[in-house]
Write a protein that holds these residues in place. Structure first.
Motif, short mmCIF file in Angstrom:
data_model
loop_
_atom_site.label_atom_id
_atom_site.label_comp_id
_atom_site.label_asym_id
_atom_site.label_seq_id
_atom_site.Cartn_x
_atom_site.Cartn_y
_atom_site.Cartn_z
N SER A 17 1.59 -1.74 -4.22
CA SER A 17 2.96 -2.17 -4.51
C SER A 17 3.25 -3.55 -3.93
CB SER A 17 3.96 -1.16 -3.96
OG SER A 17 3.81 0.10 -4.57
N GLN A 18 2.79 -3.79 -2.72
CA GLN A 18 3.00 -5.08 -2.08
C GLN A 18 2.32 -6.20 -2.88
OE1 GLN A 18 1.35 -3.84 1.71
NE2 GLN A 18 3.33 -4.02 2.71
N MET A 19 1.11 -5.97 -3.31
CA MET A 19 0.37 -7.00 -4.06
C MET A 19 0.98 -7.23 -5.43
SD MET A 19 -3.64 -6.54 -2.96
CE MET A 19 -3.81 -4.80 -3.39
N VAL A 26 8.57 -10.01 -8.26
CA VAL A 26 9.73 -9.13 -8.33
C VAL A 26 9.81 -8.37 -7.01
CG1 VAL A 26 9.64 -8.89 -10.84
CG2 VAL A 26 8.44 -7.22 -9.40
N PRO A 27 11.00 -7.90 -6.62
CA PRO A 27 11.15 -7.22 -5.33
C PRO A 27 10.39 -5.89 -5.27
CG PRO A 27 13.29 -7.87 -6.22
CD PRO A 27 12.29 -8.04 -7.32
N PHE A 28 10.01 -5.52 -4.07
CA PHE A 28 9.49 -4.19 -3.77
C PHE A 28 10.40 -3.59 -2.71
CE2 PHE A 28 6.14 -1.84 -1.06
CZ PHE A 28 6.50 -0.62 -1.60
N PRO A 29 11.46 -2.87 -3.12
CA PRO A 29 12.41 -2.31 -2.15
C PRO A 29 11.81 -1.10 -1.44
CG PRO A 29 13.03 -1.67 -4.36
CD PRO A 29 11.86 -2.59 -4.51
N ARG A 30 10.96 -1.36 -0.47
CA ARG A 30 10.22 -0.30 0.22
C ARG A 30 11.16 0.58 1.04
NH1 ARG A 30 5.10 -1.44 4.30
NH2 ARG A 30 4.49 0.75 4.64
N ASN A 31 11.18 1.87 0.72
CA ASN A 31 12.03 2.84 1.43
C ASN A 31 13.50 2.43 1.44
OD1 ASN A 31 9.70 4.32 2.09
ND2 ASN A 31 9.36 3.10 3.93
N GLN A 32 13.92 1.83 0.34
CA GLN A 32 15.32 1.41 0.20
C GLN A 32 15.85 1.82 -1.17
OE1 GLN A 32 15.78 -2.81 0.84
NE2 GLN A 32 14.23 -2.84 2.46
N VAL A 33 17.15 1.88 -1.28
CA VAL A 33 17.77 2.09 -2.59
C VAL A 33 17.56 0.83 -3.42
CG1 VAL A 33 19.91 2.54 -3.83
CG2 VAL A 33 19.47 3.67 -1.64
N PRO A 34 17.01 0.92 -4.63
CA PRO A 34 16.73 -0.28 -5.41
C PRO A 34 17.99 -0.93 -5.96
CG PRO A 34 16.26 1.68 -6.70
CD PRO A 34 16.57 2.15 -5.31
N SER A 38 14.72 -6.05 -12.07
CA SER A 38 13.30 -5.78 -12.18
C SER A 38 12.70 -5.62 -10.80
CB SER A 38 12.61 -6.93 -12.92
OG SER A 38 11.25 -6.64 -13.10
N SER A 39 11.96 -4.52 -10.59
CA SER A 39 11.41 -4.22 -9.27
C SER A 39 10.12 -3.42 -9.41
CB SER A 39 12.39 -3.38 -8.44
OG SER A 39 13.63 -4.02 -8.29
N VAL A 40 9.36 -3.40 -8.32
CA VAL A 40 8.22 -2.49 -8.20
C VAL A 40 8.72 -1.26 -7.46
CG1 VAL A 40 5.97 -2.10 -7.13
CG2 VAL A 40 6.47 -4.30 -8.20
N MET A 41 8.61 -0.09 -8.09
CA MET A 41 9.08 1.16 -7.51
C MET A 41 7.88 2.02 -7.15
SD MET A 41 12.25 0.64 -7.51
CE MET A 41 12.67 2.24 -6.85
N HIS A 42 7.81 2.42 -5.91
CA HIS A 42 6.68 3.20 -5.40
C HIS A 42 7.11 4.63 -5.13
CE1 HIS A 42 4.41 4.53 -1.62
NE2 HIS A 42 3.56 4.67 -2.62
N HIS A 71 -1.70 11.31 9.49
CA HIS A 71 -0.33 10.96 9.16
C HIS A 71 0.61 12.15 9.34
CE1 HIS A 71 2.86 8.65 7.30
NE2 HIS A 71 3.09 9.62 6.44
N SER A 72 0.10 13.36 9.15
CA SER A 72 0.93 14.56 9.23
C SER A 72 1.05 15.11 10.64
CB SER A 72 0.37 15.66 8.32
OG SER A 72 0.34 15.26 6.97
N LEU A 73 0.10 14.76 11.51
CA LEU A 73 0.05 15.40 12.82
C LEU A 73 0.22 14.45 14.00
CD1 LEU A 73 -2.78 17.94 12.00
CD2 LEU A 73 -0.41 18.50 12.49
N PHE A 74 0.28 13.15 13.74
CA PHE A 74 0.47 12.16 14.80
C PHE A 74 1.52 11.14 14.37
CE2 PHE A 74 -3.84 13.76 15.25
CZ PHE A 74 -3.91 14.05 16.60
N LYS A 75 2.47 10.86 15.22
CA LYS A 75 3.52 9.90 14.90
C LYS A 75 2.94 8.50 14.80
CE LYS A 75 7.14 12.56 17.24
NZ LYS A 75 8.13 12.58 18.35
N ASN A 76 3.44 7.74 13.81
CA ASN A 76 3.05 6.35 13.67
C ASN A 76 4.29 5.48 13.47
OD1 ASN A 76 3.72 6.31 10.81
ND2 ASN A 76 1.77 7.32 10.39
N GLU A 77 4.07 4.22 13.14
CA GLU A 77 5.18 3.26 13.05
C GLU A 77 5.97 3.37 11.74
OE1 GLU A 77 1.59 1.15 11.28
OE2 GLU A 77 2.01 2.63 12.83
N ARG A 78 5.56 4.28 10.84
CA ARG A 78 6.23 4.37 9.53
C ARG A 78 7.17 5.58 9.43
NH1 ARG A 78 7.43 0.11 7.63
NH2 ARG A 78 8.21 1.38 5.92
N PHE A 79 7.86 5.91 10.50
CA PHE A 79 8.95 6.90 10.47
C PHE A 79 8.50 8.27 9.95
CE2 PHE A 79 10.53 2.63 9.14
CZ PHE A 79 11.10 2.26 10.35
#
Length: 213
Positions: A17-19, A26-34, A38-42, A71-79
């Motif tokens: 999505s970033q690339m 066009v914007p990539f509203p990551r974890n946001q309300v679009p 025109s946008s990239v929606m993930h 990702h499921s068992l250890f906390k990381n920087e992505r909430f």
């Protein structure tokens, strides 16, 4: 138009999505309300005939199980704290760092407890097989991001590709630049953990292979 990037979690959809956002400008509203533009929606979606301009990111399900375990068992920087809380409540392992022993049960859990997301990796792959969409394979993206991404962009957009620009974008969003370390250098508690293909071979026991199969 909206450009849809869909994946089973931990397949590289955010990276794609970033690339795409950069190349298509066009914007990539990551974890946001679009916004209404025109946008990239993930997201994580099964096939629907109403979806247009779809890029499907596929990755070896065995590698996904390893990445998803951390990702499921250890906390990381992505909430992901809520996901970790839920998964640890459901899977009470004696030692969460002992992935090799825990993996068979975790794999079975991901193929039966359909909440995050509400389908399995197999459901996702089967849903998108033989559909008229752009398929992006994670393993090919690691080997040749310009070729793999360019092929997908051409299928959806039917535009002449700027390979030099694609190459610059691939470098900008490479694992080395984003994670500030080389692919293969593991940081277990990071969203960008290792950035390689085939890592499952270091963690799958015979039982894990049988359960996944």
């Amino acid at each position: 138009p909206l450009y849809i990037v869909t994946e089973y979690p931990k397949s590289g959809g955010t990276w794609v999505s970033q690339m795409l956002s950069d190349y298509l400008n066009v914007p990539f509203p990551r974890n946001q309300v679009p916004k209404f533009q025109s946008s990239v929606m993930h997201g994580h979606d099964l096939y629907s005939p109403t979806m247009k301009n779809v890029f499907v990111v596929l990755r070896d399900g065995r590698d996904i199980m390893i990445s998803y375990y951390y990702h499921s068992l250890f906390k990381n920087e992505r909430f992901n704290a809520r996901l970790v809380e839920i998964t640890r409540r459901e899977l009470k392992f004696d030692d969460y760092n002992d992935i090799k022993s825990n993996l068979p049960k975790f794999i079975e859990y991901k193929f039966t407890y359909k909440k995050h997301p509400r389908f399995t990796w197999s459901d996702f792959v089967n849903s998108w097989t033989d559909q008229d969409v752009a398929i992006i394979r994670y393993e090919n993206l690691l080997q040749d991001p310009v070729k793999e991404l360019g092929k997908a962009i051409y299928k959806i957009c039917k535009v002449e590709l700027d390979e030099n620009r694609l190459r610059q974008i691939a470098e900008k969003y490479s694992f080395k630049n984003l994670a500030k370390r080389n692919p293969g250098e593991e940081k277990k508690h990071s969203f960008l953990r290792k950035g390689i293909a085939g890592d499952w071979k270091h963690h799958f026991s015979k039982e894990a292979r049988q359960v996944f199969n």
